[in-house]
Design a protein around this motif. Structure first.
Motif, PDB file in Angstrom:
ATOM      1  N   ALA A   1      -9.673 -11.378   2.899  1.00 34.03           N
ATOM      2  CA  ALA A   1      -8.631 -11.675   3.913  1.00 34.03           C
ATOM      3  C   ALA A   1      -7.238 -11.447   3.561  1.00 34.03           C
ATOM      4  O   ALA A   1      -6.580 -11.107   4.324  1.00 34.03           O
ATOM      5  CB  ALA A   1      -8.818 -12.745   4.704  1.00 34.03           C
ATOM      6  N   PHE A   2      -6.999 -11.923   2.320  1.00 36.34           N
ATOM      7  CA  PHE A   2      -5.540 -12.387   1.955  1.00 36.34           C
ATOM      8  C   PHE A   2      -4.925 -11.016   1.566  1.00 36.34           C
ATOM      9  O   PHE A   2      -3.750 -10.702   1.937  1.00 36.34           O
ATOM     10  CB  PHE A   2      -5.343 -13.044   0.799  1.00 36.34           C
ATOM     11  CG  PHE A   2      -5.550 -12.787  -0.593  1.00 36.34           C
ATOM     12  CD1 PHE A   2      -4.935 -11.844  -1.261  1.00 36.34           C
ATOM     13  CD2 PHE A   2      -7.209 -13.024  -0.885  1.00 36.34           C
ATOM     14  CE1 PHE A   2      -5.479 -11.637  -2.649  1.00 36.34           C
ATOM     15  CE2 PHE A   2      -7.482 -12.418  -2.112  1.00 36.34           C
ATOM     16  CZ  PHE A   2      -6.662 -11.825  -2.889  1.00 36.34           C
ATOM     17  N   LEU A   3      -5.743  -9.875   1.393  1.00 38.48           N
ATOM     18  CA  LEU A   3      -5.371  -8.465   1.050  1.00 38.48           C
ATOM     19  C   LEU A   3      -4.826  -7.855   2.331  1.00 38.48           C
ATOM     20  O   LEU A   3      -4.030  -7.199   2.550  1.00 38.48           O
ATOM     21  CB  LEU A   3      -6.230  -7.775   0.162  1.00 38.48           C
ATOM     22  CG  LEU A   3      -6.406  -8.086  -0.932  1.00 38.48           C
ATOM     23  CD1 LEU A   3      -7.653  -6.952  -1.834  1.00 38.48           C
ATOM     24  CD2 LEU A   3      -5.217  -7.974  -1.992  1.00 38.48           C
ATOM     25  N   ASN A   4      -5.761  -8.243   3.261  1.00 33.55           N
ATOM     26  CA  ASN A   4      -5.428  -7.695   4.670  1.00 33.55           C
ATOM     27  C   ASN A   4      -4.155  -8.194   5.082  1.00 33.55           C
ATOM     28  O   ASN A   4      -3.165  -7.583   5.792  1.00 33.55           O
ATOM     29  CB  ASN A   4      -6.453  -8.011   5.758  1.00 33.55           C
ATOM     30  CG  ASN A   4      -7.685  -7.470   5.578  1.00 33.55           C
ATOM     31  OD1 ASN A   4      -7.862  -5.935   5.098  1.00 33.55           O
ATOM     32  ND2 ASN A   4      -8.608  -7.860   5.986  1.00 33.55           N
TER      33      ASN A   4
ATOM     34  N   GLN B   1      -7.542  -1.548   9.777  1.00 30.84           N
ATOM     35  CA  GLN B   1      -6.100  -1.674   9.439  1.00 30.84           C
ATOM     36  C   GLN B   1      -5.342  -2.315  10.495  1.00 30.84           C
ATOM     37  O   GLN B   1      -5.395  -1.924  11.601  1.00 30.84           O
ATOM     38  CB  GLN B   1      -5.734  -0.483   9.101  1.00 30.84           C
ATOM     39  CG  GLN B   1      -6.264   0.154   7.756  1.00 30.84           C
ATOM     40  CD  GLN B   1      -5.615  -0.522   6.749  1.00 30.84           C
ATOM     41  OE1 GLN B   1      -4.617  -1.262   6.816  1.00 30.84           O
ATOM     42  NE2 GLN B   1      -5.665  -0.127   5.490  1.00 30.84           N
ATOM     43  N   ARG B   2      -4.645  -3.141  10.160  1.00 28.75           N
ATOM     44  CA  ARG B   2      -3.520  -4.002  11.278  1.00 28.75           C
ATOM     45  C   ARG B   2      -2.217  -3.959  10.677  1.00 28.75           C
ATOM     46  O   ARG B   2      -1.939  -3.458   9.480  1.00 28.75           O
ATOM     47  CB  ARG B   2      -4.067  -5.540  11.428  1.00 28.75           C
ATOM     48  CG  ARG B   2      -5.140  -5.332  12.387  1.00 28.75           C
ATOM     49  CD  ARG B   2      -5.587  -6.888  12.350  1.00 28.75           C
ATOM     50  NE  ARG B   2      -6.126  -7.235  10.982  1.00 28.75           N
ATOM     51  CZ  ARG B   2      -6.985  -8.190  10.674  1.00 28.75           C
ATOM     52  NH1 ARG B   2      -7.270  -8.712  11.538  1.00 28.75           N
ATOM     53  NH2 ARG B   2      -7.091  -8.372   9.330  1.00 28.75           N
ATOM     54  N   GLY B   3      -1.254  -4.147  11.575  1.00 28.49           N
ATOM     55  CA  GLY B   3       0.203  -4.029  11.243  1.00 28.49           C
ATOM     56  C   GLY B   3       0.918  -3.230  12.216  1.00 28.49           C
ATOM     57  O   GLY B   3       0.715  -3.055  13.350  1.00 28.49           O
ATOM     58  N   VAL B   4       2.171  -2.618  11.553  1.00 28.43           N
ATOM     59  CA  VAL B   4       2.933  -1.710  12.454  1.00 28.43           C
ATOM     60  C   VAL B   4       3.304  -0.408  11.805  1.00 28.43           C
ATOM     61  O   VAL B   4       3.199  -0.533  10.575  1.00 28.43           O
ATOM     62  CB  VAL B   4       4.441  -2.675  12.851  1.00 28.43           C
ATOM     63  CG1 VAL B   4       5.008  -2.775  11.496  1.00 28.43           C
ATOM     64  CG2 VAL B   4       5.273  -1.872  13.744  1.00 28.43           C
TER      65      VAL B   4
ATOM     66  N   ALA C   1       4.277 -16.093   0.640  1.00 21.92           N
ATOM     67  CA  ALA C   1       3.408 -17.254   1.030  1.00 21.92           C
ATOM     68  C   ALA C   1       1.700 -16.939   0.794  1.00 21.92           C
ATOM     69  O   ALA C   1       1.077 -17.626   0.187  1.00 21.92           O
ATOM     70  CB  ALA C   1       3.550 -17.629   2.311  1.00 21.92           C
ATOM     71  N   ILE C   2       1.471 -15.687   1.119  1.00 22.59           N
ATOM     72  CA  ILE C   2       0.049 -15.227   0.817  1.00 22.59           C
ATOM     73  C   ILE C   2      -0.249 -14.908  -0.535  1.00 22.59           C
ATOM     74  O   ILE C   2      -1.315 -15.356  -1.044  1.00 22.59           O
ATOM     75  CB  ILE C   2      -0.152 -13.649   1.749  1.00 22.59           C
ATOM     76  CG1 ILE C   2       0.107 -14.067   2.949  1.00 22.59           C
ATOM     77  CG2 ILE C   2      -1.485 -13.149   1.094  1.00 22.59           C
ATOM     78  CD1 ILE C   2       0.285 -12.787   3.875  1.00 22.59           C
TER      79      ILE C   2
END
Length: 147
Positions: free
Chosen positions: A2-5, A72-75, A134-135
């Protein structure tokens, strides 16, 4: 993992805001260009963002939270469009591009607006850097647990 996502989401934000800052810089540097290849003054450009995934929040949540395939999420920058607002007319009879009445058509770039947009993009970029760090710190702490 999850942290890579989460890192990919922050990285997409960094890339999008960098593109936005590039376009803002182009607008500022061309704010006095009265004649382009087309013969018109420079026209302000704007960046259009779009979410990388489509679907409602509930659909995306159900896919990822309940063991579904990670999407894939984001912008992303979907396009760069030209601002269709009218050009500014400035009285300067000595300018080589002045019309018979002495008015010059100037680009539709407002330096104050571009400065504010660049500050906003810079803050968004900084926020993505903070989230990314932070991640990274959480992942490092998680790896230290196994020692």
């Amino acid at each position: 993992m999850a942290f890579l996502n989460a890192m990919n989401i922050s990285a997409s934000g960094l890339t999008a805001q960098r593109a936005r800052l590039d376009v803002i810089s182009e607008n500022i540097s061309n704010s006095n260009i009265t004649r382009t290849e087309s013969g018109d003054p420079y026209r302000r450009r704007m960046v259009v963002f779009e979410p990388r995934t489509q679907g409602s929040f509930q659909e995306i949540f159900n896919k990822t939270a309940f063991g579904g395939a990670s999407t894939q999420r984001g912008v992303i920058v979907s396009e760069i469009v030209e601002d269709e607002s009218p050009f500014k007319s400035v009285y300067d009879p000595t300018h080589p591009d002045a019309d018979e009445d002495g008015y010059v058509m100037m680009p539709n770039v407002d330096l104050l607006k571009e400065t504010i947009d660049s500050m906003e993009a810079s803050r968004a970029y900084d926020a993505n850097v903070t989230a990314f760090n932070a991640i990274k710190a959480m992942a490092t702490k998680g790896l230290e647990v196994g020692r």
